[in-house]
Design an enzyme around this catalytic site. Structure first.
Site, PDB file in Angstrom:
ATOM      1  N   HIS A 154      -4.570   0.267   5.312  1.00 53.60           N
ATOM      2  CA  HIS A 154      -3.454   1.032   5.853  1.00 53.60           C
ATOM      3  C   HIS A 154      -3.918   1.903   7.005  1.00 53.60           C
ATOM      4  O   HIS A 154      -4.811   2.739   6.820  1.00 53.60           O
ATOM      5  CB  HIS A 154      -2.858   1.890   4.738  1.00 53.60           C
ATOM      6  CG  HIS A 154      -1.652   2.669   5.123  1.00 53.60           C
ATOM      7  ND1 HIS A 154      -0.632   2.133   5.896  1.00 53.60           N
ATOM      8  CD2 HIS A 154      -1.276   3.950   4.858  1.00 53.60           C
ATOM      9  CE1 HIS A 154       0.308   3.049   6.070  1.00 53.60           C
ATOM     10  NE2 HIS A 154      -0.065   4.165   5.465  1.00 53.60           N
ATOM     11  N   ASP A 193      -1.846  -4.710   6.509  1.00 53.18           N
ATOM     12  CA  ASP A 193      -1.509  -3.388   5.980  1.00 53.18           C
ATOM     13  C   ASP A 193      -0.519  -3.553   4.832  1.00 53.18           C
ATOM     14  O   ASP A 193       0.556  -4.122   5.016  1.00 53.18           O
ATOM     15  CB  ASP A 193      -0.906  -2.530   7.099  1.00 53.18           C
ATOM     16  CG  ASP A 193      -0.736  -1.071   6.713  1.00 53.18           C
ATOM     17  OD1 ASP A 193      -0.412  -0.787   5.545  1.00 53.18           O
ATOM     18  OD2 ASP A 193      -0.907  -0.210   7.590  1.00 53.18           O
ATOM     19  N   SER A 232       1.370   6.392   9.491  1.00 49.35           N
ATOM     20  CA  SER A 232       2.252   5.994   8.399  1.00 49.35           C
ATOM     21  C   SER A 232       3.636   6.630   8.572  1.00 49.35           C
ATOM     22  O   SER A 232       4.277   6.428   9.604  1.00 49.35           O
ATOM     23  CB  SER A 232       1.582   6.380   7.078  1.00 49.35           C
ATOM     24  OG  SER A 232       2.165   5.712   6.002  1.00 49.35           O
TER      25      SER A 232
END
Length: 517
Positions: free
Chosen positions: A487, A459, A232
């Site tokens: 995610h 995502d 991320s």
């Protein structure tokens, strides 16, 4: 109103509030949750630091020894020092907290990990997620987590006390002139509190400074190259490191990638569409099963969810506590379940409770999980503070009211269910006490070896298009695609992704560009 953090969230599946609470207790990092690990056969030891890349004037930092000590079953902890400013060797120092699990087999090196955020704790991540990493990776590498500057057990950003923070994270604002003025005032209060309670560190928690800290960690670990696994926001951190130090990149995997060429407004607008589409996918799945509270087709189901959120703005949902579920809390409760498909049953439970009983107990639990809030009103970490502090130094949205209104209308049209929660981002940093930090790195990371970029097709937090863009931006980017929901991918998707990543780290085998799993 905090925007959705691009921190990798743990799944919160379960069919009852009790089950949710039990699972959450296991998913959040805790020392007691870690089972004993096998004795390592290639355990890490104290090594001489690598001084070859020390910047002039900062040799004392690069030359420090790391004093590791056992802190959990199989884990070791340490604290090192870093300069407050990487542009002023005499400007003071800060602490960086480290935690590692030594390789369980024949050791090849150390891999540094970051779970995202900005504001996610790598120390907590290693504790909770180490056993979920690939077996081959764990056998060959010391897995090292760190709390970036401003985060957690490192010298932290401090803003509100817990009670004031709790109030702020539940506030709602209308989008009329009075509402936007109130929103701006709330963000100004954040800026003032962060400035007063953090001091000069607040101007030095940018991503580039954190990336320079990563090179310091590499050096004191005695590693000539940085092997890195970032999720991320951790992909932005990794790409920044590669742009600053392309010749020091070893094996680097960037999972749940951020497009580092986007500005703050573009990022928010595209993230809104990502969450909208993920919510549509959830609704379709929910309506295809039993006990779904959403009737009609997908469009009708999405309108029902918007109605639930609208009701929370004017009449917050009661709970079995003295707290009510505001629109902001309701959105957090919905959004957190979209980070992993395993959490979708929790959203069904929450929506069913709202529709059938008119109460928001499950939504409140999920919102608290998202915000890392404990039952007693305290918070487990300072992720909300660090999220703002890092973001406001890296990039800022437009502050012109007319422009913000136009962008908000466009976002609402593209994401009519959740778009409002991604608008007016320019207000977040409009009164921040420190300016945006000038970019000093090459976005293409020219000269770096192959860097693996992983994207998940559905995502919500880091849309798949961002992984495609980052792989193209990096001169040596190699794209791996996980076809699925949620995610990030490594550690939560399928064996194809695990095998590709582990072979890259352990065997030096770069995945085929365009591999789909």
């Amino acid at each position: 109103m905090r925007l959705p953090s691009v921190t990798a969230k743990t799944a919160v599946s379960g069919l009852t509030v009790l089950a949710l609470a039990v699972l959450a207790g296991c998913s959040r990092a805790s020392d007691e949750a870690v089972s004993p690990s096998p004795s390592p056969t290639g355990a890490a030891s104290t090594v001489a630091p690598d001084m070859s890349g020390a910047p002039e004037g900062f040799e004392q930092y690069y030359g420090q020894a790391v004093d590791w000590s056992g802190c959990d079953n199989g884990f070791e902890c340490a604290t090192i020092t870093a300069p407050l400013s990487w542009h002023d060797a005499d400007g003071g120092a800060i602490d960086l907290a480290l935690k590692r699990h030594p390789a369980t087999g024949t050791r090849q090196g150390a891999v540094l990990v970051n779970p995202g955020g900005p504001g996610g704790s790598g120390v907590d991540y290693v504790t909770s997620a180490w056993q979920g990493l690939g077996e081959r990776l764990r056998a060959a590498y010391d897995v090292v987590g760190f709390d970036p500057r401003g985060v957690g057990q490192s010298t932290p950003v401090r803003c509100f006390d817990d009670a004031r923070k709790d109030l702020s994270l539940s506030k709602d604002f209308d989008d009329d002139d009075a509402g936007l003025a109130a929103m701006a005032a709330e963000f100004t209060a954040w800026a003032d509190a962060c400035g007063q309670n953090t001091g000069a560190l607040l101007g030095n928690v940018d991503t580039q400074s954190a990336a320079r800290d990563m090179d310091l960690i590499r050096a004191v670990l005695g590693e000539p190259k940085l092997d890195y696994l970032g999720f991320s926001y951790g992909t932005q951190l990794g790409a920044t490191y590669a742009g600053l130090f392309p010749d020091r990149v070893g094996a680097m995997v960037l999972d749940g990638a951020i497009d580092i060429t986007l500005d703050a407004d573009q990022t928010s607008a595209q993230q809104a569409v990502g969450f909208e589409q993920a919510l549509r996918n959830y609704v379709a799945d929910c309506q295809g099963g039993a006990d779904c509270p959403l009737t009609g087709d997908v469009d009708a189901g999405m309108r029902q969810i918007r109605g639930i959120l609208d009701r929370a703005l004017t009449d917050p949902y009661p709970t079995q506590t003295n707290r009510r579920v505001t629109q902001t809390l309701a959105f957090y409760g919905v959004a957190v379940t979209l980070y992993d498909q395993q959490s979708w049953p929790a959203l069904t439970q929450a929506l069913s409770e709202v529709v059938n009983r008119g109460t928001g107990n499950t939504l409140l639990y999920l919102a608290d999980f998202y915000n890392d809030r404990n039952d007693d009103g305290t918070f487990e970490n300072n992720s909300a503070e660090a999220f703002r502090a890092v973001g406001c130094l890296d990039s800022r949205g437009a502050t012109d009211l007319a422009q913000m209104r136009a962008e908000a209308a466009a976002i609402d049209e593209a994401a009519p269910t959740v778009g409002r929660f991604f608008a007016y981002t320019g207000l977040v940093c409009s009164d921040w006490p420190y300016p945006v930090v000038a970019q000093e790195f090459d976005v293409h990371a020219t000269g770096a070896p192959p860097i693996v970029v992983i994207g998940t097709t559905h995502d919500p937090a880091t849309p798949y298009a961002w992984a495609q863009a980052l792989a193209q931006t990096l001169d040596s980017g190699v794209l791996v695609t996980y076809e699925g929901e949620g995610h990030t991918a490594y550690g939560r998707s399928n064996q194809c992704v695990v095998d590709a990543v582990d072979a890259y780290f352990v065997d030096g085998t770069t995945p085929q560009d365009g591999l789909r799993c």
